[in-house]
Design a protein around this motif. Structure first.
Motif, mmCIF file in Angstrom:
data_model
loop_
_atom_site.group_PDB
_atom_site.id
_atom_site.type_symbol
_atom_site.label_atom_id
_atom_site.label_comp_id
_atom_site.label_asym_id
_atom_site.label_seq_id
_atom_site.Cartn_x
_atom_site.Cartn_y
_atom_site.Cartn_z
ATOM 1 N N ALA A 154 0.838 -1.192 0.000
ATOM 2 C CA ALA A 154 0.000 0.000 0.000
ATOM 3 C C ALA A 154 0.870 1.237 0.000
ATOM 4 C CB ALA A 154 -0.912 -0.010 1.227
ATOM 5 N N GLU A 155 0.484 2.225 -0.805
ATOM 6 C CA GLU A 155 1.280 3.443 -0.909
ATOM 7 C C GLU A 155 1.317 4.187 0.407
ATOM 8 O OE1 GLU A 155 0.293 5.994 -4.105
ATOM 9 O OE2 GLU A 155 0.224 4.362 -5.548
ATOM 10 N N SER A 156 0.246 4.097 1.178
ATOM 11 C CA SER A 156 0.224 4.812 2.445
ATOM 12 C C SER A 156 1.190 4.189 3.446
ATOM 13 C CB SER A 156 -1.192 4.841 3.019
ATOM 14 O OG SER A 156 -1.630 3.503 3.243
ATOM 15 N N ALA A 157 1.510 2.910 3.287
ATOM 16 C CA ALA A 157 2.438 2.266 4.208
ATOM 17 C C ALA A 157 3.867 2.711 3.954
ATOM 18 C CB ALA A 157 2.336 0.749 4.077
ATOM 19 N N THR A 158 4.209 3.000 2.710
ATOM 20 C CA THR A 158 5.574 3.411 2.400
ATOM 21 C C THR A 158 5.746 4.928 2.457
ATOM 22 O OG1 THR A 158 5.081 3.475 0.043
ATOM 23 C CG2 THR A 158 5.970 1.419 0.926
ATOM 24 N N LYS A 159 4.680 5.661 2.326
ATOM 25 C CA LYS A 159 4.743 7.114 2.314
ATOM 26 C C LYS A 159 4.707 7.627 3.758
ATOM 27 C CE LYS A 159 2.279 10.975 0.259
ATOM 28 N NZ LYS A 159 1.069 11.327 -0.466
ATOM 29 N N GLU A 160 5.624 8.562 4.071
ATOM 30 C CA GLU A 160 5.642 9.126 5.401
ATOM 31 C C GLU A 160 4.468 10.088 5.567
ATOM 32 O OE1 GLU A 160 9.294 10.887 6.548
ATOM 33 O OE2 GLU A 160 10.470 9.195 5.857
ATOM 34 N N LYS A 161 3.969 10.126 6.780
ATOM 35 C CA LYS A 161 2.855 11.011 7.060
ATOM 36 C C LYS A 161 3.365 12.448 7.097
ATOM 37 C CE LYS A 161 -0.829 11.820 10.337
ATOM 38 N NZ LYS A 161 -1.400 11.470 11.622
ATOM 39 N N SER A 162 2.701 13.329 6.370
ATOM 40 C CA SER A 162 3.109 14.722 6.344
ATOM 41 C C SER A 162 2.105 15.552 7.133
ATOM 42 C CB SER A 162 3.221 15.226 4.912
ATOM 43 O OG SER A 162 1.961 15.138 4.283
ATOM 44 N N ILE A 163 2.575 16.698 7.584
ATOM 45 C CA ILE A 163 1.711 17.602 8.340
ATOM 46 C C ILE A 163 1.689 18.947 7.641
ATOM 47 C CG2 ILE A 163 2.133 16.458 10.544
ATOM 48 C CD1 ILE A 163 4.083 18.720 11.217
ATOM 49 N N ALA A 164 0.726 19.750 8.014
ATOM 50 C CA ALA A 164 0.627 21.089 7.434
ATOM 51 C C ALA A 164 1.771 21.954 7.964
ATOM 52 C CB ALA A 164 -0.717 21.721 7.800
ATOM 53 N N PHE A 165 2.146 22.966 7.202
ATOM 54 C CA PHE A 165 3.291 23.807 7.551
ATOM 55 C C PHE A 165 3.103 24.491 8.901
ATOM 56 C CE2 PHE A 165 5.496 27.911 7.402
ATOM 57 C CZ PHE A 165 6.799 27.455 7.274
ATOM 58 N N PHE A 166 1.945 25.098 9.118
ATOM 59 C CA PHE A 166 1.725 25.861 10.339
ATOM 60 C C PHE A 166 1.495 24.966 11.550
ATOM 61 C CE2 PHE A 166 0.684 28.955 7.024
ATOM 62 C CZ PHE A 166 1.577 29.949 7.386
ATOM 63 N N THR A 167 1.292 23.670 11.344
ATOM 64 C CA THR A 167 1.145 22.744 12.462
ATOM 65 C C THR A 167 2.465 22.603 13.216
ATOM 66 O OG1 THR A 167 -0.486 21.562 11.152
ATOM 67 C CG2 THR A 167 0.337 20.443 13.080
ATOM 68 N N MET A 168 3.575 22.857 12.540
ATOM 69 C CA MET A 168 4.877 22.771 13.203
ATOM 70 C C MET A 168 5.000 23.807 14.313
ATOM 71 S SD MET A 168 7.577 22.097 10.137
ATOM 72 C CE MET A 168 7.351 23.696 9.396
ATOM 73 N N TYR A 169 4.271 24.878 14.229
ATOM 74 C CA TYR A 169 4.393 25.966 15.193
ATOM 75 C C TYR A 169 3.253 25.981 16.204
ATOM 76 C CZ TYR A 169 7.834 27.458 11.844
ATOM 77 O OH TYR A 169 8.917 27.494 11.007
ATOM 78 N N ARG A 170 2.634 24.860 16.462
ATOM 79 C CA ARG A 170 1.521 24.833 17.397
ATOM 80 C C ARG A 170 1.972 24.927 18.849
ATOM 81 N NH1 ARG A 170 0.557 19.019 15.499
ATOM 82 N NH2 ARG A 170 2.064 17.890 16.744
ATOM 83 N N PHE A 171 3.250 24.731 19.120
ATOM 84 C CA PHE A 171 3.741 24.771 20.491
ATOM 85 C C PHE A 171 4.379 26.110 20.851
ATOM 86 C CE2 PHE A 171 4.092 20.190 19.400
ATOM 87 C CZ PHE A 171 3.081 19.757 20.226
ATOM 88 N N VAL A 172 4.276 27.110 19.992
ATOM 89 C CA VAL A 172 4.882 28.402 20.291
ATOM 90 C C VAL A 172 3.832 29.347 20.865
ATOM 91 C CG1 VAL A 172 6.673 28.169 18.545
ATOM 92 C CG2 VAL A 172 4.550 29.283 17.947
ATOM 93 N N SER A 173 4.295 30.237 21.735
ATOM 94 C CA SER A 173 3.398 31.207 22.357
ATOM 95 C C SER A 173 3.291 32.458 21.488
ATOM 96 C CB SER A 173 3.926 31.568 23.748
ATOM 97 O OG SER A 173 5.165 32.238 23.623
ATOM 98 N N ASN A 174 2.468 33.399 21.936
ATOM 99 C CA ASN A 174 2.321 34.647 21.180
ATOM 100 C C ASN A 174 3.613 35.460 21.213
ATOM 101 O OD1 ASN A 174 -0.282 34.178 20.357
ATOM 102 N ND2 ASN A 174 -1.193 35.156 22.158
ATOM 103 N N MET A 175 4.349 35.393 22.317
ATOM 104 C CA MET A 175 5.633 36.100 22.385
ATOM 105 C C MET A 175 6.621 35.477 21.400
ATOM 106 S SD MET A 175 6.832 38.656 23.790
ATOM 107 C CE MET A 175 8.366 39.490 23.973
ATOM 108 N N ASP A 176 6.568 34.158 21.265
ATOM 109 C CA ASP A 176 7.428 33.499 20.279
ATOM 110 C C ASP A 176 7.065 33.916 18.863
ATOM 111 O OD1 ASP A 176 8.818 32.154 22.254
ATOM 112 O OD2 ASP A 176 7.528 30.386 22.155
ATOM 113 N N ARG A 177 5.798 34.122 18.614
ATOM 114 C CA ARG A 177 5.375 34.590 17.294
ATOM 115 C C ARG A 177 5.931 35.997 17.015
ATOM 116 N NH1 ARG A 177 1.525 30.807 15.733
ATOM 117 N NH2 ARG A 177 0.468 29.870 17.508
ATOM 118 N N PHE A 178 6.004 36.825 18.057
ATOM 119 C CA PHE A 178 6.615 38.142 17.920
ATOM 120 C C PHE A 178 8.086 37.998 17.552
ATOM 121 C CE2 PHE A 178 9.180 41.437 20.051
ATOM 122 C CZ PHE A 178 8.779 42.534 19.317
ATOM 123 N N TRP A 179 8.819 37.092 18.222
ATOM 124 C CA TRP A 179 10.234 36.880 17.912
ATOM 125 C C TRP A 179 10.401 36.304 16.511
ATOM 126 C CZ3 TRP A 179 13.281 39.722 20.399
ATOM 127 C CH2 TRP A 179 13.127 39.966 21.752
#
Length: 160
Positions: free
Chosen positions: A25-50
């Motif tokens: 199955a193609e899904s078994a060999t393909k790595e799961k990808s995430i949306a670009f902005f999901t990478m920054y879900r752990f940053v605070s508003n002050m981090d967004r300012f930086w």
């Protein structure tokens, strides 16, 4: 054939190549990808300012190289053979100041870009480690039976 005899079948590599292979199955060999902005879900508003300050610094640093090229293109025009010695010295001084200003601006913008993004990355990685450790503490007891207790701290530092 009698009951005591066993039939032995030998497959050659050509036979194996001719046999249809099961599809993976193609899904078994393909790595799961995430949306670009999901990478920054752990940053605070002050981090967004930086992040914004770092972005502006990166844009400023990137704009300095074309300015260097633009000023370097003025060298033959201002320092040409038609210039008098006084004009030559005055023009060379102005060009040197322009190069110095752009160099200092590039240094400052690069510092802000690098330091702001490093700060955000470090804070996000610390937050991810905290959440990973918290999820480890919420596991069932059977989970700890399946892993080596000496590997737990290594696992936290490697996977986060």
């Amino acid at each position: 054939m009698s009951k005591n005899q066993v039939e032995l079948q030998v497959e050659t590599p050509a036979d194996q190549a001719a046999k249809p292979q099961p599809k993976v199955a193609e899904s078994a060999t393909k790595e799961k990808s995430i949306a670009f902005f999901t990478m920054y879900r752990f940053v605070s508003n002050m981090d967004r300012f930086w992040m914004l300050i770092g972005l502006i610094g990166g844009i400023g640093e990137g704009a300095c190289m074309p300015l260097f090229a633009l000023f370097f293109g003025d060298v033959p025009d201002t320092l040409g053979p038609a210039a008098s010695p006084d004009d030559f010295v005055k023009s060379a001084g102005k060009l040197a100041l322009k190069f110095t200003y752009v160099g200092v601006a590039s240094l400052i913008a690069g510092y802000f870009a690098y330091s702001c993004w490093m700060r955000v990355g470090e804070k996000a990685s610390i937050e991810i480690r905290k959440r990973y450790f918290k999820s480890l503490l919420q596991q069932e007891i059977a989970f700890y039976d399946s892993i080596n207790p000496n590997e737990l701290s290594t696992k936290i530092s490697e996977e986060c």
